[in-house]
Design a protein around this motif. Structure first.
Motif, PDB file in Angstrom:
ATOM      1  N   GLN A 142      18.743  10.619 -20.563  1.00  0.00           N
ATOM      2  CA  GLN A 142      17.423  10.395 -21.172  1.00  0.00           C
ATOM      3  C   GLN A 142      16.529  11.631 -20.983  1.00  0.00           C
ATOM      4  OE1 GLN A 142      18.978   8.305 -19.091  1.00  0.00           O
ATOM      5  NE2 GLN A 142      19.453   6.579 -20.469  1.00  0.00           N
ATOM      6  N   GLU A 143      16.564  12.207 -19.787  1.00  0.00           N
ATOM      7  CA  GLU A 143      15.756  13.396 -19.522  1.00  0.00           C
ATOM      8  C   GLU A 143      16.230  14.583 -20.360  1.00  0.00           C
ATOM      9  OE1 GLU A 143      14.405  12.759 -14.868  1.00  0.00           O
ATOM     10  OE2 GLU A 143      16.475  13.350 -15.314  1.00  0.00           O
ATOM     11  N   LEU A 144      17.550  14.696 -20.508  1.00  0.00           N
ATOM     12  CA  LEU A 144      18.094  15.773 -21.348  1.00  0.00           C
ATOM     13  C   LEU A 144      17.561  15.654 -22.778  1.00  0.00           C
ATOM     14  CD1 LEU A 144      21.861  15.893 -20.275  1.00  0.00           C
ATOM     15  CD2 LEU A 144      20.175  17.688 -19.928  1.00  0.00           C
ATOM     16  N   CYS A 145      17.634  14.462 -23.305  1.00  0.00           N
ATOM     17  CA  CYS A 145      17.224  14.277 -24.700  1.00  0.00           C
ATOM     18  C   CYS A 145      15.723  14.463 -24.872  1.00  0.00           C
ATOM     19  CB  CYS A 145      17.660  12.903 -25.192  1.00  0.00           C
ATOM     20  SG  CYS A 145      19.456  12.781 -25.465  1.00  0.00           S
ATOM     21  N   GLN A 146      14.949  14.033 -23.882  1.00  0.00           N
ATOM     22  CA  GLN A 146      13.499  14.215 -23.983  1.00  0.00           C
ATOM     23  C   GLN A 146      13.150  15.707 -24.026  1.00  0.00           C
ATOM     24  OE1 GLN A 146      11.248  12.251 -20.924  1.00  0.00           O
ATOM     25  NE2 GLN A 146       9.329  13.262 -21.481  1.00  0.00           N
ATOM     26  N   ALA A 147      13.772  16.494 -23.115  1.00  0.00           N
ATOM     27  CA  ALA A 147      13.504  17.938 -23.090  1.00  0.00           C
ATOM     28  C   ALA A 147      14.016  18.605 -24.365  1.00  0.00           C
ATOM     29  CB  ALA A 147      14.163  18.562 -21.862  1.00  0.00           C
ATOM     30  N   PHE A 148      15.157  18.150 -24.847  1.00  0.00           N
ATOM     31  CA  PHE A 148      15.733  18.728 -26.063  1.00  0.00           C
ATOM     32  C   PHE A 148      14.828  18.477 -27.265  1.00  0.00           C
ATOM     33  CE2 PHE A 148      18.370  17.967 -29.873  1.00  0.00           C
ATOM     34  CZ  PHE A 148      18.885  19.241 -30.046  1.00  0.00           C
ATOM     35  N   CYS A 190      21.960  13.434 -28.716  1.00  0.00           N
ATOM     36  CA  CYS A 190      20.538  13.094 -28.724  1.00  0.00           C
ATOM     37  C   CYS A 190      20.051  12.651 -30.102  1.00  0.00           C
ATOM     38  CB  CYS A 190      19.703  14.273 -28.212  1.00  0.00           C
ATOM     39  SG  CYS A 190      19.905  14.549 -26.427  1.00  0.00           S
ATOM     40  N   ILE A 191      20.853  12.878 -31.126  1.00  0.00           N
ATOM     41  CA  ILE A 191      20.498  12.357 -32.462  1.00  0.00           C
ATOM     42  C   ILE A 191      21.452  11.246 -32.890  1.00  0.00           C
ATOM     43  CG2 ILE A 191      19.457  14.540 -33.216  1.00  0.00           C
ATOM     44  CD1 ILE A 191      22.035  15.106 -34.796  1.00  0.00           C
ATOM     45  N   SER A 192      22.327  10.844 -31.957  1.00  0.00           N
ATOM     46  CA  SER A 192      23.294   9.793 -32.269  1.00  0.00           C
ATOM     47  C   SER A 192      22.620   8.430 -32.216  1.00  0.00           C
ATOM     48  CB  SER A 192      24.448   9.843 -31.262  1.00  0.00           C
ATOM     49  OG  SER A 192      25.257   8.686 -31.344  1.00  0.00           O
ATOM     50  N   PRO A 193      23.040   7.492 -33.052  1.00  0.00           N
ATOM     51  CA  PRO A 193      22.490   6.124 -32.979  1.00  0.00           C
ATOM     52  C   PRO A 193      22.918   5.404 -31.698  1.00  0.00           C
ATOM     53  CG  PRO A 193      24.269   6.253 -34.602  1.00  0.00           C
ATOM     54  CD  PRO A 193      23.971   7.667 -34.184  1.00  0.00           C
ATOM     55  N   ALA A 194      23.991   5.886 -31.051  1.00  0.00           N
ATOM     56  CA  ALA A 194      24.456   5.293 -29.788  1.00  0.00           C
ATOM     57  C   ALA A 194      24.639   6.417 -28.756  1.00  0.00           C
ATOM     58  CB  ALA A 194      25.758   4.533 -30.005  1.00  0.00           C
ATOM     59  N   PRO A 195      23.525   6.950 -28.230  1.00  0.00           N
ATOM     60  CA  PRO A 195      23.618   8.123 -27.351  1.00  0.00           C
ATOM     61  C   PRO A 195      24.422   7.884 -26.073  1.00  0.00           C
ATOM     62  CG  PRO A 195      21.375   7.250 -27.422  1.00  0.00           C
ATOM     63  CD  PRO A 195      22.142   6.561 -28.488  1.00  0.00           C
ATOM     64  N   THR A 196      24.320   6.689 -25.488  1.00  0.00           N
ATOM     65  CA  THR A 196      25.038   6.421 -24.234  1.00  0.00           C
ATOM     66  C   THR A 196      26.546   6.543 -24.438  1.00  0.00           C
ATOM     67  OG1 THR A 196      23.272   4.948 -23.480  1.00  0.00           O
ATOM     68  CG2 THR A 196      25.410   4.744 -22.395  1.00  0.00           C
ATOM     69  N   ALA A 197      27.052   5.891 -25.486  1.00  0.00           N
ATOM     70  CA  ALA A 197      28.489   5.964 -25.786  1.00  0.00           C
ATOM     71  C   ALA A 197      28.894   7.393 -26.138  1.00  0.00           C
ATOM     72  CB  ALA A 197      28.834   5.016 -26.927  1.00  0.00           C
ATOM     73  N   CYS A 198      28.031   8.086 -26.853  1.00  0.00           N
ATOM     74  CA  CYS A 198      28.307   9.469 -27.245  1.00  0.00           C
ATOM     75  C   CYS A 198      28.436  10.365 -26.011  1.00  0.00           C
ATOM     76  CB  CYS A 198      27.196   9.967 -28.169  1.00  0.00           C
ATOM     77  SG  CYS A 198      27.387  11.692 -28.682  1.00  0.00           S
ATOM     78  N   PHE A 199      27.478  10.248 -25.083  1.00  0.00           N
ATOM     79  CA  PHE A 199      27.521  11.072 -23.871  1.00  0.00           C
ATOM     80  C   PHE A 199      28.773  10.769 -23.055  1.00  0.00           C
ATOM     81  CE2 PHE A 199      22.885  12.036 -24.282  1.00  0.00           C
ATOM     82  CZ  PHE A 199      22.957  13.403 -24.047  1.00  0.00           C
ATOM     83  N   LEU A 200      29.113   9.500 -22.942  1.00  0.00           N
ATOM     84  CA  LEU A 200      30.299   9.125 -22.175  1.00  0.00           C
ATOM     85  C   LEU A 200      31.550   9.775 -22.754  1.00  0.00           C
ATOM     86  CD1 LEU A 200      31.598   7.456 -19.927  1.00  0.00           C
ATOM     87  CD2 LEU A 200      31.717   5.524 -21.524  1.00  0.00           C
ATOM     88  N   LYS A 201      31.690   9.694 -24.073  1.00  0.00           N
ATOM     89  CA  LYS A 201      32.850  10.291 -24.742  1.00  0.00           C
ATOM     90  C   LYS A 201      32.883  11.807 -24.560  1.00  0.00           C
ATOM     91  CE  LYS A 201      34.799  11.039 -29.353  1.00  0.00           C
ATOM     92  NZ  LYS A 201      34.567  10.880 -30.806  1.00  0.00           N
ATOM     93  N   GLU A 202      31.736  12.458 -24.770  1.00  0.00           N
ATOM     94  CA  GLU A 202      31.678  13.925 -24.680  1.00  0.00           C
ATOM     95  C   GLU A 202      31.924  14.409 -23.248  1.00  0.00           C
ATOM     96  OE1 GLU A 202      31.311  16.197 -27.077  1.00  0.00           O
ATOM     97  OE2 GLU A 202      31.230  14.717 -28.681  1.00  0.00           O
ATOM     98  N   LYS A 203      31.388  13.689 -22.273  1.00  0.00           N
ATOM     99  CA  LYS A 203      31.584  14.092 -20.882  1.00  0.00           C
ATOM    100  C   LYS A 203      33.055  13.988 -20.472  1.00  0.00           C
ATOM    101  CE  LYS A 203      26.913  13.063 -19.280  1.00  0.00           C
ATOM    102  NZ  LYS A 203      26.034  12.134 -18.507  1.00  0.00           N
ATOM    103  N   LEU A 204      33.725  12.975 -20.968  1.00  0.00           N
ATOM    104  CA  LEU A 204      35.156  12.854 -20.691  1.00  0.00           C
ATOM    105  C   LEU A 204      35.924  14.032 -21.288  1.00  0.00           C
ATOM    106  CD1 LEU A 204      35.781   9.026 -21.184  1.00  0.00           C
ATOM    107  CD2 LEU A 204      35.975  10.322 -19.052  1.00  0.00           C
ATOM    108  N   GLN A 205      35.521  14.440 -22.489  1.00  0.00           N
ATOM    109  CA  GLN A 205      36.187  15.567 -23.137  1.00  0.00           C
ATOM    110  C   GLN A 205      35.892  16.889 -22.417  1.00  0.00           C
ATOM    111  OE1 GLN A 205      34.943  15.381 -27.249  1.00  0.00           O
ATOM    112  NE2 GLN A 205      36.498  13.835 -27.780  1.00  0.00           N
ATOM    113  N   ARG A 206      34.711  16.972 -21.783  1.00  0.00           N
ATOM    114  CA  ARG A 206      34.316  18.203 -21.085  1.00  0.00           C
ATOM    115  C   ARG A 206      34.797  18.224 -19.634  1.00  0.00           C
ATOM    116  NH1 ARG A 206      29.676  19.388 -19.558  1.00  0.00           N
ATOM    117  NH2 ARG A 206      29.844  21.649 -19.811  1.00  0.00           N
ATOM    118  N   LYS A 207      35.422  17.158 -19.160  1.00  0.00           N
ATOM    119  CA  LYS A 207      35.715  17.031 -17.733  1.00  0.00           C
ATOM    120  C   LYS A 207      36.532  18.210 -17.203  1.00  0.00           C
ATOM    121  CE  LYS A 207      37.700  13.943 -14.270  1.00  0.00           C
ATOM    122  NZ  LYS A 207      38.421  12.664 -14.017  1.00  0.00           N
ATOM    123  N   THR A 208      37.585  18.571 -17.911  1.00  0.00           N
ATOM    124  CA  THR A 208      38.446  19.667 -17.438  1.00  0.00           C
ATOM    125  C   THR A 208      37.667  20.971 -17.357  1.00  0.00           C
ATOM    126  OG1 THR A 208      40.433  18.646 -18.362  1.00  0.00           O
ATOM    127  CG2 THR A 208      40.522  21.009 -17.927  1.00  0.00           C
TER     128      THR A 208
END
Length: 472
Positions: A142-148, A190-208
């Motif tokens: 939430q803080e990331l998106c607010q600053a963005f 931050c422009i996704s209609p489902a930001p929580t699910a989006c962040f979860l998916k992206e973070k998993l992809q960025r894990k490595t």
């Protein structure tokens, strides 16, 4: 990665006096035109945030604006050939002024005693030491998106500065990949209609990539502080404490291989150098040690080798097994005059390997000090008129002085890793009161804070080597 190569040229050009000023200008302008202003600016933020990791955001911003403006003006069609040289000279003059807005560096005054190209090369070579520990803390989604949303450009610039200065020793391609995918994640989610699910998916992809940034920054910080030989020993000692039943012959080649990976990849601009070679190293370590240790084998079960490597790094030391007394190296072995370089080079690592596997709680900082002291003693005695007499006298001194130091450090870090911090401090306070019954309350409090600070900073596997060397 074209962006990586561009930044390499940007950084290396400052050191390439023999190539000539025109070549530098042509190369910078070639990359500026190829990348475009915004990509060039992004790379300049990352480069200078790494270089001046203690600089403020405002100081880095001043420097970036000057560099980008210089490229924009002097790389334009029709710009005079002397534009770049004159502009960079003006930049060096501003760096030397009393009210310079650029990052402060203690070596600046010395550079400013020079003139012309020599001054510019001197200033370009300055660099802050890396941060002892990464200071970047990722805000909530939430803080990331607010600053963005408030200011996307300000958000991106500040993130690049904070992340690059925190992980300044991570290889450049790793850092570029990590920051690029993070900013892409934020702008997408931050422009996704489902930001929580989006962040979860992206973070998993960025894990490595996130783990690679963290581990390579840690490894390259240590390599930068220690050099190749001492890094080999440090890695050997860590493996010996995790898998004390493994032999020196099993572990030393792995330690040498790890040090070689870091020597090849920490300063490399090859896009996948660290990920590829660290994965190969992890596969070797798993093949060698999985059968020796169940915890190690569990770490090696995953399909992602970078995640496996991170798991191995996080393994706590194993309890010390019952081992016979370790043989001490003979004077002849320490001062081999017959040219047996390979055998001689392994004498001290083998001796300290035996020490590390018997003292699993000894922190890297203490073992590194022992390595330095042993190398110093060997250097002094092997060049003395009577090496054996010199080594014998040093051996007696070490035999009297070393055991209490090892016991204190082992006990301190052993308790710190097993207890909650408040319980650790309470037990440490009681222990110090018993050790120094005549000491004043103020002195006991000073000793308590000193040892608690050492333990909290230096007992962990990712302890900052330079800071902890001073604390030892």
């Amino acid at each position: 990665m074209r962006a990586t190569l561009a930044l390499l040229l940007l950084l290396a050009s400052a050191h390439a006096a023999h190539r000539g000023k025109a070549y530098v200008r042509e190369k910078v302008c070639q990359e500026y035109r190829m990348l475009g202003k915004e990509n060039f600016r992004t790379l300049t933020i990352i480069a200078n945030s790494r270089k001046y990791s203690n600089g403020t955001f405002e100081e880095i911003g001043h420097l970036v604006r000057e560099i980008v403006s210089l490229a924009e003006t002097c790389c334009a069609d029709g710009a005079h050939p002397s534009c770049y040289d004159a502009g960079s000279s003006a930049l060096s003059v501003k760096s030397c002024s009393a009210d310079s807005p650029f990052p402060a560096h203690p070596g600046t005054a010395e550079c400013c005693t020079h003139e012309g190209l020599e001054r510019k090369l001197c200033l370009a070579a300055l660099r802050h030491p890396p941060q002892p520990l990464p200071r970047y803390l990722q805000p909530s989604d939430q803080e990331l998106c607010q600053a963005f949303r408030e200011d996307p450009q300000e958000f991106a610039d500040r993130y690049l500065y904070e992340y690059a200065s925190s992980y300044s020793e991570a290889p450049l391609p790793v850092l570029l990949g990590s920051t690029r995918t993070f900013l892409s994640m934020v702008s997408t989610c931050c422009i996704s209609p489902a930001p929580t699910a989006c962040f979860l998916k992206e973070k998993l992809q960025r894990k490595t990539l996130s783990l690679l940034t963290l581990t390579s920054n840690r490894a390259c910080s240590r390599f930068s502080a220690y050099g190749k030989d001492k890094t080999t020993f440090s890695y050997l000692a860590s493996l010996a404490q995790k898998v004390p039943t493994a032999s020196f012959e099993d572990l030393f080649p792995l330690a040498e291989n790890a040090a070689e990976v870091f020597s090849q990849c920490c300063d490399s601009v090859v896009e996948d150098c660290m990920q590829k070679k660290l994965s190969e190293h992890t596969a070797k370590a798993c093949a060698t040690l999985s059968a020796r240790d169940r915890r190690f084998a569990d770490c090696c079960k995953g399909k992602n080798l970078i995640e496996n490597y991170f798991c191995i790094l996080a393994l706590p030391p194993a309890p010390a097994p019952k081992l016979p007394e370790a043989p001490e190296p003979t004077n002849v072995e320490l001062c081999d005059k017959e040219g047996h370089l390979q055998a001689t080079r392994q004498v001290l690592p083998r001796s300290l390997f035996e020490l590390a596997r018997r003292h699993p709680s000894l922190p890297d900082a203490v073992l590194a000090k022992l390595y330095d002291a042993s190398e110093k003693i060997r250097g002094e005695c092997c060049s003395a008129k009577d090496p054996s007499a010199c080594l014998d006298s040093k051996r007696q001194w070490v035999g009297a002085e070393l055991p209490p130091v090892l016991e204190t450090a082992s006990q301190l870090c052993g308790q710190y890793t097993k207890l909650y911090f408040l319980d650790f401090k309470k037990r440490l306070r009681d222990s110090l009161a018993q050790m120094f019954p005549e000491a004043s309350a103020a002195l006991l409090e000073q000793l308590l804070e000193q040892r608690a600070s050492f333990a909290s900073t230096c007992c962990s596997p990712d302890a900052p080597p330079l800071l902890c060397a001073s604390k030892v």
